[in-house]
Design a protein around this motif. Structure first.
Motif, PDB file in Angstrom:
ATOM      1  N   ARG A  18       5.956  -6.650   0.371  1.00 35.56           N
ATOM      2  CA  ARG A  18       4.698  -6.807   0.912  1.00 35.56           C
ATOM      3  C   ARG A  18       4.374  -8.136   1.157  1.00 35.56           C
ATOM      4  NH1 ARG A  18      -0.133  -3.740  -0.926  1.00 35.56           N
ATOM      5  NH2 ARG A  18      -1.738  -5.009  -0.959  1.00 35.56           N
ATOM      6  N   GLU A  20       0.768 -10.266   3.294  1.00 36.28           N
ATOM      7  CA  GLU A  20      -0.781  -9.992   3.431  1.00 36.28           C
ATOM      8  C   GLU A  20      -1.131 -11.251   4.375  1.00 36.28           C
ATOM      9  OE1 GLU A  20      -3.558  -9.293   0.445  1.00 36.28           O
ATOM     10  OE2 GLU A  20      -2.291  -8.478  -0.555  1.00 36.28           O
ATOM     11  N   THR A  21      -2.199 -10.879   5.408  1.00 40.39           N
ATOM     12  CA  THR A  21      -2.799 -11.649   6.102  1.00 40.39           C
ATOM     13  C   THR A  21      -4.252 -11.566   5.935  1.00 40.39           C
ATOM     14  OG1 THR A  21      -3.189 -10.370   8.057  1.00 40.39           O
ATOM     15  CG2 THR A  21      -0.951 -11.409   7.793  1.00 40.39           C
ATOM     16  N   ASP A  22      -4.950 -12.225   6.639  1.00 40.02           N
ATOM     17  CA  ASP A  22      -6.711 -12.167   6.306  1.00 40.02           C
ATOM     18  C   ASP A  22      -7.022 -10.564   6.587  1.00 40.02           C
ATOM     19  OD1 ASP A  22      -6.752 -14.835   6.057  1.00 40.02           O
ATOM     20  OD2 ASP A  22      -7.456 -15.236   7.917  1.00 40.02           O
ATOM     21  N   ARG A  23      -6.332 -10.120   7.607  1.00 45.73           N
ATOM     22  CA  ARG A  23      -6.961  -8.763   7.904  1.00 45.73           C
ATOM     23  C   ARG A  23      -5.966  -7.674   7.599  1.00 45.73           C
ATOM     24  NH1 ARG A  23      -8.162  -8.384  13.785  1.00 45.73           N
ATOM     25  NH2 ARG A  23      -6.315  -9.273  14.130  1.00 45.73           N
ATOM     26  N   VAL A  25      -2.247  -5.881   5.711  1.00 48.59           N
ATOM     27  CA  VAL A  25      -1.548  -5.810   4.600  1.00 48.59           C
ATOM     28  C   VAL A  25      -0.117  -5.232   5.382  1.00 48.59           C
ATOM     29  CG1 VAL A  25      -0.506  -4.418   2.515  1.00 48.59           C
ATOM     30  CG2 VAL A  25      -2.974  -5.108   2.622  1.00 48.59           C
ATOM     31  N   ARG A  27       3.471  -3.530   4.281  1.00 50.28           N
ATOM     32  CA  ARG A  27       3.914  -3.068   2.818  1.00 50.28           C
ATOM     33  C   ARG A  27       5.123  -1.894   3.316  1.00 50.28           C
ATOM     34  NH1 ARG A  27       2.280   2.114   3.121  1.00 50.28           N
ATOM     35  NH2 ARG A  27       0.379   2.582   3.594  1.00 50.28           N
ATOM     36  N   TYR A  79       7.659  -2.893   8.000  1.00 53.16           N
ATOM     37  CA  TYR A  79       6.727  -2.657   7.320  1.00 53.16           C
ATOM     38  C   TYR A  79       5.677  -1.415   7.851  1.00 53.16           C
ATOM     39  CZ  TYR A  79       7.724  -7.142   4.806  1.00 53.16           C
ATOM     40  OH  TYR A  79       8.377  -8.041   4.212  1.00 53.16           O
ATOM     41  N   GLU A  82      -1.049  -2.104   7.734  1.00 49.78           N
ATOM     42  CA  GLU A  82      -2.203  -1.556   6.906  1.00 49.78           C
ATOM     43  C   GLU A  82      -3.488  -2.406   7.355  1.00 49.78           C
ATOM     44  OE1 GLU A  82      -3.113  -1.118   2.634  1.00 49.78           O
ATOM     45  OE2 GLU A  82      -2.186   0.924   3.117  1.00 49.78           O
ATOM     46  N   GLU A  83      -4.398  -2.016   7.890  1.00 51.06           N
ATOM     47  CA  GLU A  83      -5.764  -2.757   7.916  1.00 51.06           C
ATOM     48  C   GLU A  83      -6.302  -2.878   6.516  1.00 51.06           C
ATOM     49  OE1 GLU A  83      -9.788  -3.114  10.686  1.00 51.06           O
ATOM     50  OE2 GLU A  83      -9.257  -0.921   9.773  1.00 51.06           O
ATOM     51  N   LYS A  84      -6.540  -4.089   6.279  1.00 52.34           N
ATOM     52  CA  LYS A  84      -6.684  -4.425   4.690  1.00 52.34           C
ATOM     53  C   LYS A  84      -8.069  -3.730   4.360  1.00 52.34           C
ATOM     54  CE  LYS A  84      -5.541  -8.613   3.121  1.00 52.34           C
ATOM     55  NZ  LYS A  84      -5.449  -9.939   2.615  1.00 52.34           N
ATOM     56  N   ARG A  87      -7.872   0.464   4.792  1.00 55.15           N
ATOM     57  CA  ARG A  87      -6.564   0.973   4.188  1.00 55.15           C
ATOM     58  C   ARG A  87      -6.046   2.151   5.201  1.00 55.15           C
ATOM     59  NH1 ARG A  87      -6.194   2.045  -1.811  1.00 55.15           N
ATOM     60  NH2 ARG A  87      -3.852   1.785  -0.950  1.00 55.15           N
TER      61      ARG A  87
END
Length: 184
Positions: A18, A20-23, A25, A27, A79, A82-84, A87
């Protein structure tokens, strides 16, 4: 001598499961992700430079299963992107190395309604940083159909450089080499 009851743990994969960035995921795939990915795989325009035709639901499922299988067979893979905040699965970005590829690559594939929002470049930069930290010995390309202007622009925007042209899948493709140490 008695057998040991201790179990030694070894890492399952060469890269994190996994990011993550600011916006976003990035995964590992979940069983139902194929449904969201089908927006991409069933769109003939999205498939224009890869599969060359829209995929059925079964084709989308097989494509996702192949990407998920890369993790077990190579120790890394693409991966689900996904938009954080929502989702929503936008597509896929990550490491990809099928049998017929000349070298491992960073791939990206987003549903058309997510194009132009800089999601792909944000995700690719996260993958570049992760690779430089976790598997710095891995040299990566992106193999891009020579007519795919949008992917070529993205490759250049994330610092990849045109290395050569080659015949691949019956068409001229460009090999873009990603930097070993991406810009911060």
């Amino acid at each position: 001598m008695q057998p040991s009851n201790q179990i030694s743990a070894t890492p399952r994969f060469m890269i994190p499961e996994r990011l993550e960035t600011d916006r976003l995921v990035l995964r590992m795939f979940a069983a139902d992700d194929w449904r969201a990915l089908h927006e991409y795989y069933s769109d003939a325009e999205c498939m224009r430079y890869t599969y060359r035709r829209a995929q059925s639901e079964a084709g989308t499922w097989r494509a996702m299963a192949g990407m998920a299988g890369q993790w077990l067979l190579r120790g890394y893979g693409p991966y689900a992107l996904e938009e954080k905040s929502t989702r929503t699965v936008l597509g896929t970005v990550g490491l990809w190395y099928p049998l017929e590829w000349p070298e491992p690559e960073i791939k990206w594939a987003l549903a058309r309604r997510h194009w132009g929002k800089a999601y792909a470049s944000e995700a690719v930069r996260a993958v570049q940083r992760m690779v430089s930290e976790c598997v710095p010995e891995l040299s990566l390309i992106s193999l891009i159909d020579s007519q795919n202007a949008a992917s070529i622009r993205l490759a250049l925007a994330v610092g990849a450089r045109l290395e050569r042209e080659m015949e691949f899948a019956g068409a001229p493709f460009h090999v873009y080499r990603h930097p070993r140490r991406p810009a911060v």
